[in-house]
Design an enzyme around this catalytic site. Sequence first.
Site, PDB file in Angstrom:
ATOM      1  N   LYS A 191       0.877  -1.186   0.000  1.00  0.00           N
ATOM      2  CA  LYS A 191       0.000   0.000   0.000  1.00  0.00           C
ATOM      3  C   LYS A 191       0.909   1.228   0.000  1.00  0.00           C
ATOM      4  CE  LYS A 191      -3.988   0.584   0.770  1.00  0.00           C
ATOM      5  NZ  LYS A 191      -5.019   1.015  -0.211  1.00  0.00           N
ATOM      6  N   ASP A 247      -1.317 -12.841   3.996  1.00  0.00           N
ATOM      7  CA  ASP A 247      -2.281 -13.676   4.718  1.00  0.00           C
ATOM      8  C   ASP A 247      -3.655 -13.583   4.040  1.00  0.00           C
ATOM      9  OD1 ASP A 247      -3.649 -15.110   6.598  1.00  0.00           O
ATOM     10  OD2 ASP A 247      -3.320 -13.734   8.268  1.00  0.00           O
TER      11      ASP A 247
END
Length: 358
Positions: A191, A247
């Site tokens: 990000k 994840d």
Amino acid sequence: MNKNILVLPGDGIGQEVTASATKVLEFLIEKYSLDFSVTSMDVGGTAYDQYGSPLPEEVLSSAKEADAILFGAVGGPKWDNLDWDVRPENALLTLRKELNLFANLRPAFLFNELSEASPLKKEIIENLDILIVRELTGGIYFGEPRGIVEDKEPNYAFNTMIYNEEEIRRIAKVAFESAQKRNGKLCSVEKANVLEVSKFWRSIVTEMSSDYPDVELSHQLADNTAMQLVLNPKQFDVIVASNLFGDILSDIAATLTGSIGMLPSASLDSSFKGMFEPCHGSAPDIAGKNLANPLAMISSLSMALRYSLNQEKISDKIDEAIKKFIQVGHRTIDISTDDNYLMTSDVAEKIIKIINND
Ligand code: NAD
């Protein structure tokens, strides 16, 4: 050269699926005269019941000595109310941390014969074959400081997302090298539009790309990747991401293929020793009923042979046998569309028969 393999069946269907994988392993040792020694030990709730710890000291030291660990699954309702330090799941996190297993490789591939099991349309999902490389021992899951502050107004909680250069370089290296062995494409996910740690991650991965001119590197923001995995998953070859983003993305990727009972994973250290486990848990709802699909575990054995035990050709044989198993129509309950399915204990024999007839 002798190699040590430690089998940690764990709880629930972990016991059943590792029994199948061990049967295949023993057959391979015999057929190809492999110099392997195999030891099995209790871990998780099963170890807690016997020794009062989900990861007895002896198991941890054997794990440190092993060249490869085959790990089934841990956990179950019986142990859900224990304190965290003796919870079965703690054994898994401790093993990852203590053995420095920083690279988690999770392939997500579709057997086209099972495309009906995918929630996506056939044309979007057919021939899917991607690899997610997730950083496993750093990032926000382990970053300090962390905590919950309950004596302030308002109370608050906080975690730290932190990566140092070395941690980024070593996971990116695994990802670049994996892309070189596959289709030469790497997508680095973060990000960088909002997080400093992501900007730093992106700059290091970009700098490293000059050492891998044969790999086409792209960058994507994690929210977009979550969307793209559903809209057009076949654009990806290898994805590399931090612990948190990896994840989430690897679970999305696993879901695309329809059955969690088919997907293996590898967690490696810098010398490619590692722990190999199916992506699924201990499945208490079917445990002890001989219903579990052991293919994810058998496929994890194949990854162990490929990455930690220098037996790439034998690994290929297992992968081909699993493909053939599906092609000829064998099914376990999770991937069957009718009442015609094999029991867990029948699967290893079929796989062995296919390898023997090759
Ligand atoms: P789960 O993966 O165990 O089960 C989810 C569903 O998938 C269940 O309906 C189960 O029957 C089915 N399933 C899973 N593996 C299968 C297989 N091989 N063949 C056929 N069907 C299969 O996830 P859960 O129910 O969320 O968790 C159960 C327990 O497992 C919990 O205690 C959890 O903490 C633990 N867990 C452990 C691991 C691990 O050891 N790596 C991972 C996830 C969950």
